[in-house]
Design an enzyme around this catalytic site. Sequence first.
Site, PDB file in Angstrom:
ATOM      1  CG  HIS A 163      32.772  36.872  47.849  1.00 41.36           C
ATOM      2  ND1 HIS A 163      33.582  35.943  48.427  1.00 41.36           N
ATOM      3  CD2 HIS A 163      33.042  36.815  46.520  1.00 41.36           C
ATOM      4  CE1 HIS A 163      34.316  35.348  47.503  1.00 41.36           C
ATOM      5  NE2 HIS A 163      33.998  35.851  46.325  1.00 41.36           N
TER       6      HIS A 163
HETATM    7  C1  UD1 Z   1      34.271  39.249  41.939  1.00 42.30           C
HETATM    8  C2  UD1 Z   1      34.464  38.032  41.054  1.00 42.30           C
HETATM    9  C3  UD1 Z   1      34.479  36.789  41.918  1.00 42.30           C
HETATM   10  C4  UD1 Z   1      35.537  36.890  43.004  1.00 42.30           C
HETATM   11  C5  UD1 Z   1      35.325  38.174  43.795  1.00 42.30           C
HETATM   12  C6  UD1 Z   1      36.459  38.351  44.755  1.00 42.30           C
HETATM   13  C7  UD1 Z   1      33.445  38.175  38.801  1.00 42.30           C
HETATM   14  C8  UD1 Z   1      32.322  37.767  37.966  1.00 42.30           C
HETATM   15  N1  UD1 Z   1      33.347  37.896  40.121  1.00 42.30           N
HETATM   16  O1  UD1 Z   1      33.024  39.128  42.577  1.00 42.30           O
HETATM   17  O2  UD1 Z   1      34.811  35.654  41.114  1.00 42.30           O
HETATM   18  O3  UD1 Z   1      35.410  35.783  43.855  1.00 42.30           O
HETATM   19  O4  UD1 Z   1      35.316  39.310  42.899  1.00 42.30           O
HETATM   20  O5  UD1 Z   1      36.140  39.256  45.778  1.00 42.30           O
HETATM   21  O6  UD1 Z   1      34.400  38.724  38.312  1.00 42.30           O
HETATM   22  N2  UD1 Z   1      31.800  46.572  45.220  1.00 42.30           N
HETATM   23  C9  UD1 Z   1      32.122  47.684  45.948  1.00 42.30           C
HETATM   24  N3  UD1 Z   1      33.427  48.064  45.995  1.00 42.30           N
HETATM   25  C10 UD1 Z   1      34.417  47.417  45.359  1.00 42.30           C
HETATM   26  C11 UD1 Z   1      34.080  46.285  44.604  1.00 42.30           C
HETATM   27  C12 UD1 Z   1      32.773  45.870  44.551  1.00 42.30           C
HETATM   28  O7  UD1 Z   1      31.266  48.310  46.538  1.00 42.30           O
HETATM   29  O8  UD1 Z   1      35.598  47.818  45.461  1.00 42.30           O
HETATM   30  C13 UD1 Z   1      30.375  46.133  45.198  1.00 42.30           C
HETATM   31  C14 UD1 Z   1      29.577  46.750  44.076  1.00 42.30           C
HETATM   32  O9  UD1 Z   1      28.292  46.969  44.557  1.00 42.30           O
HETATM   33  C15 UD1 Z   1      29.548  45.650  43.038  1.00 42.30           C
HETATM   34  C16 UD1 Z   1      29.554  44.392  43.886  1.00 42.30           C
HETATM   35  O10 UD1 Z   1      30.351  44.718  45.012  1.00 42.30           O
HETATM   36  O11 UD1 Z   1      28.444  45.715  42.194  1.00 42.30           O
HETATM   37  C17 UD1 Z   1      30.129  43.184  43.188  1.00 42.30           C
HETATM   38  O12 UD1 Z   1      31.427  43.447  42.670  1.00 42.30           O
HETATM   39  P1  UD1 Z   1      31.972  42.618  41.394  1.00 42.30           P
HETATM   40  O13 UD1 Z   1      33.401  42.930  41.168  1.00 42.30           O
HETATM   41  O14 UD1 Z   1      31.059  42.772  40.242  1.00 42.30           O
HETATM   42  O15 UD1 Z   1      31.818  41.116  41.832  1.00 42.30           O
HETATM   43  P2  UD1 Z   1      32.273  40.388  43.163  1.00 42.30           P
HETATM   44  O16 UD1 Z   1      31.061  39.865  43.819  1.00 42.30           O
HETATM   45  O17 UD1 Z   1      33.187  41.247  43.922  1.00 42.30           O
HETATM   46  N1  UDP Z   2      40.902  38.417  51.943  1.00 42.92           N
HETATM   47  C1  UDP Z   2      41.436  39.606  52.442  1.00 42.92           C
HETATM   48  N2  UDP Z   2      40.662  40.377  53.258  1.00 42.92           N
HETATM   49  C2  UDP Z   2      39.382  40.040  53.591  1.00 42.92           C
HETATM   50  C3  UDP Z   2      38.851  38.838  53.077  1.00 42.92           C
HETATM   51  C4  UDP Z   2      39.633  38.058  52.239  1.00 42.92           C
HETATM   52  O1  UDP Z   2      42.590  39.926  52.164  1.00 42.92           O
HETATM   53  O2  UDP Z   2      38.740  40.798  54.321  1.00 42.92           O
HETATM   54  C5  UDP Z   2      41.738  37.585  51.064  1.00 42.92           C
HETATM   55  C6  UDP Z   2      41.756  36.123  51.403  1.00 42.92           C
HETATM   56  O3  UDP Z   2      42.708  35.849  52.394  1.00 42.92           O
HETATM   57  C7  UDP Z   2      42.088  35.479  50.075  1.00 42.92           C
HETATM   58  C8  UDP Z   2      41.455  36.412  49.084  1.00 42.92           C
HETATM   59  O4  UDP Z   2      41.182  37.626  49.766  1.00 42.92           O
HETATM   60  O5  UDP Z   2      43.476  35.437  49.845  1.00 42.92           O
HETATM   61  C9  UDP Z   2      40.188  35.786  48.608  1.00 42.92           C
HETATM   62  O6  UDP Z   2      39.418  36.729  47.953  1.00 42.92           O
HETATM   63  P1  UDP Z   2      37.844  36.595  47.840  1.00 42.92           P
HETATM   64  O7  UDP Z   2      37.314  35.789  48.946  1.00 42.92           O
HETATM   65  O8  UDP Z   2      37.348  37.980  47.679  1.00 42.92           O
HETATM   66  O9  UDP Z   2      37.665  35.879  46.427  1.00 42.92           O
HETATM   67  P2  UDP Z   2      37.770  34.369  45.881  1.00 42.92           P
HETATM   68  O10 UDP Z   2      39.017  33.750  46.375  1.00 42.92           O
HETATM   69  O11 UDP Z   2      36.541  33.657  46.315  1.00 42.92           O
HETATM   70  O12 UDP Z   2      37.756  34.554  44.409  1.00 42.92           O
END
Ligand code: UD1
Ligand code: UDP
Length: 379
Positions: free
Chosen positions: A216
Site C-alpha cells: 500500500h
Molecule cells: C495511510 C498513511 C500511511 C499508513 C496507511 C495505513 C498517511 C500519509 N499515510 O496511507 O502511513 O501506512 O494509511 O493503511 O497518513 N481509500 C479508500 N477508502 C478508505 C481509505 C482510503 O478508498 O477507507 C483510498 C482513497 O482513494 C485514498 C487512498 O486510499 O485516496 C489513500 O488513503 P490515505 O489515507 O490518504 O493514505 P494511505 O495510503 O491509506
Molecule cells: N491489517 C488488517 N487487515 C488487512 C491488512 C492489514 O487488519 O487486510 C492490519 C495488519 O495486521 C497491521 C495493520 O493492519 O496490524 C497494518 O496496517 P497497514 O499495513 O495499513 O499500515 P502500516 O502499518 O504500514 O502503517
Amino acid sequence: MKIITIIGARPQIIKAAAISRAIRNSFAQQIKEIIIHTGQHYDENMSEVFFDELQIPRPHYNLNVGSGNHGKQTAKMLEGIEEIILKEKPNAVLVYGDTNSTVAGGLAASKLLVPLIHIEAGLRSFNKSMPEEINRIACDHMSTLLFSPTHQGVENLKKEGFKIDAVSPYSIDNPKVYHCGDIMFDNSLYFSELADKKTILKDLNLTPGFILATIHRNANTDDADRLSSIFEALSEISSTNKIQVVLPLHPRTKKMMDVNLSAELKSQIENNPLIKIIPPVSFLDVIALEKNAGMIVTDSGGVQKEAFFFKKPCLILRPETEWIEIVQNGNALLCDADKNKIVDSFRKLTGKNDFTYPEIFGDGKAAEFICSEIVKHIP
Ligand code: UD1
Ligand code: UDP
C-alpha cells in the site's frame, strides 16, 4: 484525568485496542479516554470492522475528513481536532505512529499548549520523501512524553538532541523519552488465540505455507514500474514454486492497479489460480493468515513486525525500514520493488533454517507501562 486519543488510519485503530484495554483493565479510575476518529480511513473493512472485534470503545467524535491531498486532509483534521480540544479541555492528547491524523493531532495539541503523548516515537526511515517521515519527525518534536517501541528509536531521538536523562516535570521543552516495547506486540499476543477460531483459511481454500502479501505504500502504488515489478515477482514466485499467494488489497492499491498495471499483467494475475486477491480483512483474519503463512511479502510497517511476532520470514518491498532490527537479525530482507531481488530473496529465505527471535519488541506489556507513566507525569 482526561486524555484525547486520535485515530484515523487502519493501523491506529488497531493500536488503540491495546491502550484502551489497559485503561479498561487497570486505569479506569484514573484515565478517561475520549476518542476522536478523523475519518482518514472510512471503508467498512478499513475502519468499522475493527471496533467490535478488538473491543475498542466507539469514537466520541468522527470528523469524517475522508481522502484528499495531504494539505487539505490534514487541515480539515487540524480544524476539527482543535475545536474538540477547546471544548473538552483534556490533560493530554495521545497520537499513534506517523500518519496525517498523527501530525494533525500533534499540531492541534501543541499549539494549544496541551501536552502531547506520542506512541511509536523515534522511528526513522531516513527518507524524507516518505510522507510518514515528515509526520513522525514533526510529532516527536512536539511531544512531551515519547514512547519508543525499540532501542533504535531511542538512539534516533538522542541523535536529534533529545536528552535521555530528563527529570520531571516534563514538558514540550523538557520531554521524556521512554523505551517501552511495542503495543502491537501486546495486541498480537492478546489476539493470537482468538484468531485460531477464524475460518478464513478454509473459506479461501488456503493450504498453510502460502505467501501472504500486502502492498500500500504510495512509493509502490503510484509508480507504474515499481507496482508492475512487484506483481511480476509475485506471479513468477507463485508459478515457479506452485505456491499460493493471498493478497488482501488496500483500497489505494486497488485503485492504482487499474492505472499502473498493463492489461497483460493484470490478466496474468487475475488468471493465475494460485493468486487470490481479496478485500482487506479484519485483524483476527490477518493474524490467522500470518500464523499460517510460509512467507510474508509486504511494504507495511505493521505487517513486517507481525511477521517477526509470528516467526515468519519476510520480504520487505522497500529500500529501507524503520524496523531495522528484524533485517539486522536476518528475519527479513529489504527487496525494494526490484523483481529480481524479490525472487532471489524468496529463494534465500526459503532455504534458511537458522532464524532466531530475540526480544526486540518488549514483553507484551507496553500498554500498561505507557498508562502508568501517563498517570505519573501528566498533570
Ligand atoms: C495511510 C498513511 C500511511 C499508513 C496507511 C495505513 C498517511 C500519509 N499515510 O496511507 O502511513 O501506512 O494509511 O493503511 O497518513 N481509500 C479508500 N477508502 C478508505 C481509505 C482510503 O478508498 O477507507 C483510498 C482513497 O482513494 C485514498 C487512498 O486510499 O485516496 C489513500 O488513503 P490515505 O489515507 O490518504 O493514505 P494511505 O495510503 O491509506
Ligand atoms: N491489517 C488488517 N487487515 C488487512 C491488512 C492489514 O487488519 O487486510 C492490519 C495488519 O495486521 C497491521 C495493520 O493492519 O496490524 C497494518 O496496517 P497497514 O499495513 O495499513 O499500515 P502500516 O502499518 O504500514 O502503517
